[in-house]
Design a protein around this motif. Structure first.
Motif, PDB file in Angstrom:
ATOM      1  N   LEU A   1     -49.778  34.578   6.962  1.00  0.00           N
ATOM      2  CA  LEU A   1     -48.866  33.851   7.846  1.00  0.00           C
ATOM      3  C   LEU A   1     -47.593  34.650   8.102  1.00  0.00           C
ATOM      4  O   LEU A   1     -47.109  34.728   9.242  1.00  0.00           O
ATOM      5  CB  LEU A   1     -48.523  32.494   7.231  1.00  0.00           C
ATOM      6  N   GLU A   2     -47.062  35.286   7.057  1.00  0.00           N
ATOM      7  CA  GLU A   2     -45.827  36.057   7.212  1.00  0.00           C
ATOM      8  C   GLU A   2     -46.047  37.278   8.111  1.00  0.00           C
ATOM      9  O   GLU A   2     -45.203  37.613   8.946  1.00  0.00           O
ATOM     10  CB  GLU A   2     -45.312  36.490   5.835  1.00  0.00           C
TER      11      GLU A   2
ATOM     12  N   GLU B   1     -45.893  38.426  15.873  1.00  0.00           N
ATOM     13  CA  GLU B   1     -45.543  37.657  17.071  1.00  0.00           C
ATOM     14  C   GLU B   1     -44.104  37.914  17.506  1.00  0.00           C
ATOM     15  O   GLU B   1     -43.778  37.802  18.694  1.00  0.00           O
ATOM     16  CB  GLU B   1     -45.771  36.167  16.807  1.00  0.00           C
ATOM     17  N   ALA B   2     -43.253  38.296  16.547  1.00  0.00           N
ATOM     18  CA  ALA B   2     -41.849  38.584  16.863  1.00  0.00           C
ATOM     19  C   ALA B   2     -41.631  40.035  17.284  1.00  0.00           C
ATOM     20  O   ALA B   2     -40.506  40.428  17.617  1.00  0.00           O
ATOM     21  CB  ALA B   2     -40.975  38.264  15.650  1.00  0.00           C
TER      22      ALA B   2
ATOM     23  N   TRP C   1     -54.092  36.114  22.440  1.00  0.00           N
ATOM     24  CA  TRP C   1     -53.045  36.115  23.469  1.00  0.00           C
ATOM     25  C   TRP C   1     -53.654  36.303  24.858  1.00  0.00           C
ATOM     26  O   TRP C   1     -53.294  35.601  25.804  1.00  0.00           O
ATOM     27  CB  TRP C   1     -52.053  37.252  23.204  1.00  0.00           C
TER      28      TRP C   1
ATOM     29  N   SER D   1     -50.517  32.839   2.565  1.00  0.00           N
ATOM     30  CA  SER D   1     -49.075  32.927   2.830  1.00  0.00           C
ATOM     31  C   SER D   1     -48.702  34.316   3.339  1.00  0.00           C
ATOM     32  O   SER D   1     -47.873  34.457   4.251  1.00  0.00           O
ATOM     33  CB  SER D   1     -48.293  32.610   1.552  1.00  0.00           C
TER      34      SER D   1
ATOM     35  N   THR E   1     -45.432  42.410  21.967  1.00  0.00           N
ATOM     36  CA  THR E   1     -45.379  40.953  21.878  1.00  0.00           C
ATOM     37  C   THR E   1     -46.307  40.357  22.926  1.00  0.00           C
ATOM     38  O   THR E   1     -46.769  41.051  23.842  1.00  0.00           O
ATOM     39  CB  THR E   1     -43.957  40.424  22.133  1.00  0.00           C
TER      40      THR E   1
ATOM     41  N   LYS F   1     -48.388  37.522  10.414  1.00  0.00           N
ATOM     42  CA  LYS F   1     -48.635  37.000  11.763  1.00  0.00           C
ATOM     43  C   LYS F   1     -47.324  36.662  12.468  1.00  0.00           C
ATOM     44  O   LYS F   1     -47.134  36.998  13.647  1.00  0.00           O
ATOM     45  CB  LYS F   1     -49.524  35.759  11.674  1.00  0.00           C
ATOM     46  N   GLU F   2     -46.407  36.013  11.765  1.00  0.00           N
ATOM     47  CA  GLU F   2     -45.119  35.649  12.372  1.00  0.00           C
ATOM     48  C   GLU F   2     -44.319  36.892  12.747  1.00  0.00           C
ATOM     49  O   GLU F   2     -43.677  36.937  13.803  1.00  0.00           O
ATOM     50  CB  GLU F   2     -44.330  34.765  11.407  1.00  0.00           C
ATOM     51  N   ALA F   3     -44.364  37.913  11.897  1.00  0.00           N
ATOM     52  CA  ALA F   3     -43.657  39.158  12.198  1.00  0.00           C
ATOM     53  C   ALA F   3     -44.281  39.848  13.408  1.00  0.00           C
ATOM     54  O   ALA F   3     -43.571  40.375  14.278  1.00  0.00           O
ATOM     55  CB  ALA F   3     -43.689  40.078  10.984  1.00  0.00           C
TER      56      ALA F   3
ATOM     57  N   VAL G   1     -54.674  40.688  12.029  1.00  0.00           N
ATOM     58  CA  VAL G   1     -53.570  40.156  12.833  1.00  0.00           C
ATOM     59  C   VAL G   1     -53.449  40.892  14.161  1.00  0.00           C
ATOM     60  O   VAL G   1     -53.411  40.274  15.239  1.00  0.00           O
ATOM     61  CB  VAL G   1     -52.243  40.226  12.043  1.00  0.00           C
TER      62      VAL G   1
END
Length: 461
Positions: A278-279, A285-286, A325, A275, A417, A281-283, A317
């Motif tokens: 994932l958090e 990507e943003a 990417w 978890s 990004t 990774k999402e940050a 990450v």
């Protein structure tokens, strides 16, 4: 027959192997391969006590060989291991020769110890040694000469004492095997990584002539916990005799990355760790700045160590997702080198295998237009220095929120990004930055150390 098959064996490193050694009870003949070594059983204790070669790990005997020979072999190797450690303990306690004297008209002697199992540190040791030699000083590096050898601490200390240096240069260590060093000898320590001594907060004995350099400001608190107060910054360096631009070298319109995947470092398989990953990774990507203010609450939220979040999840990450990417959307051909990528289905077809540091890597950078640089918290990485020195254009992950200066805003092209990364390549942004390669040369660092030693020692001018 086994020796002739030149089998490669594991030697306590995930990618570096050794040539299998076959010892036999007898005398080596001239036509024997290098890895077939004759040692008479009655001489085996003395031989294995002294040899630089890897020690045997198993005893293979003919069908009618008496069982007691196997027991003799095991007992011999046990005694060798004990005696080596006892000798190492004794050697650590003394400096068996008169300490070196300083003469302003004579070169200084600089000693380094390294291992062929520490790829980056081994090359860093050889490169800083080469820089001292270019400045006219004498250098000795204690390291394995080939893939048969595995040096014990006694080998390193014997070489140290025989060379009797003015300067001992350590990478990722405070002292060489915790050996006693005369007060007149300078002990230089250059920290690259979070090593076990730093993690544990081992209390170092601090001498007047100990010089400590840290490549990363994130290491400084760990070094301070070990009792060091005077820490000077020295970023990663580049060997300008290998990494340099050749104007005649044709450059391919491609982007390359050389470095291992961090997938294998993710040892925590718990749901909390997943978890947290994932958090992060999402940050990422943003385009969020992944600094301590962001990462520490994640460690607390999921009840996992901040060390694991910072040194493992963050590194994975930033590097692995950036490479994914590239492979997914780059308008230019992509080539990925290093270990671990063959296990990533998104990267597999772009993976070109392992590439050796040094001449091969320098050639890759010299013949490529772009290279990806993905350090998660440090702009001034060794990869950046080597890419720039080779005339290749670096596309750099923007971690200026955590990196020490200089940030090279006028020289570098940054991304945060996926869209920014791909935009850099679609618009062919960026330009070579040779100034950065020159700034991080080993020669500059060696000059800095010699100047500091001369200033410190009143007998030198």
């Amino acid at each position: 027959e086994i020796a002739k098959s030149t089998n490669r064996v594991r030697v306590a490193h995930p990618t570096i192997t050794g040539l299998q050694i076959c010892y036999f009870d007898g005398v080596t003949a001239k036509d024997h391969p290098a890895n077939l070594i004759g040692v008479k059983l009655e001489d085996s204790y003395d031989y294995f006590l002294q040899t630089r070669n890897r020690l045997p790990t198993s005893f293979v005997a003919a069908e009618n060989t008496p069982e007691e020979l196997s027991q003799i072999f095991k007992e011999t190797m046990r005694k060798v291991a004990i005696e080596r450690e006892e000798r190492l303990h004794v050697m650590r306690q003394s400096w068996p020769c008169a300490p070196p004297t300083y003469d302003a008209q004579k070169p200084l002697r600089v000693f380094l110890a390294a291992s062929r199992l520490t790829e980056v540190m081994q090359y860093a040791s050889k490169n800083i040694g080469k820089a001292f030699e270019l400045l006219g000083h004498e250098v000795a590096i204690s390291v394995e000469d080939n893939d048969l050898e595995s040096l014990h601490g006694t080998h390193h200390l014997k070489a140290l004492h025989e060379f009797n240096p003015h300067i001992i240069f350590n990478i990722n260590s405070h002292s060489m095997l915790n050996a006693t060093v005369p007060d007149s000898v300078f002990n230089v320590n250059w920290w690259h990584d979070l090593m076990p001594d730093l993690e544990k907060g081992t209390q170092f004995e601090i001498r007047d002539r100990d010089y400590t350099y840290s490549a990363l400001k994130q290491l400084d608190p760990f070094i301070e916990r070990c009792g060091v107060r005077d820490i000077q910054r020295q970023g990663f360096c580049v060997d300008s005799t290998e990494f340099f631009e050749k104007s005649c070298s044709p450059r391919e319109d491609r982007i390359v990355f050389a470095g291992s995947s961090y997938q294998g470092t993710l040892y925590d398989k718990s749901q909390n760790a997943a978890s947290a990953l994932l958090e992060i990774k999402e940050a990422f990507e943003a385009g969020v700045s992944l600094d301590e203010n962001f990462l520490r609450p994640i460690a607390e939220k999921y009840k996992i160590s901040y060390k694991y979040v910072f040194w493992d999840l963050l590194h994975f990450v930033v590097r692995d997702i950036s490479v994914e990417w590239l492979c997914d959307a780059s308008p230019l051909p992509v080539e990925i080198y290093g270990t671990g990528w063959q296990k990533n289905p998104k990267v597999q077809k772009f993976h070109k295998g392992y590439i050796a540091h040094g001449v091969d890597l320098a050639s890759l950078y010299r013949t490529s237009k772009y290279a990806l640089v993905t350090h998660p918290f440090e702009i001034n990485s060794q990869r950046l220095a080597e890419v720039c020195a080779s005339g290749c254009i670096p596309i750099v992950y923007d971690c200026t929120h955590s990196s020490y200066e200089p940030h090279w805003r006028d020289e570098l092209t940054f991304y945060k990004t996926k869209a920014e990364l791909i935009d850099c390549l679609e618009k062919q942004l960026g330009h070579p930055a040779p100034k950065i390669g020159e700034y991080f040369s080993y020669l500059n660092f060696a000059n800095k150390i010699i100047a500091r030693v001369r200033s410190h020692n009143k007998n030198l001018r």
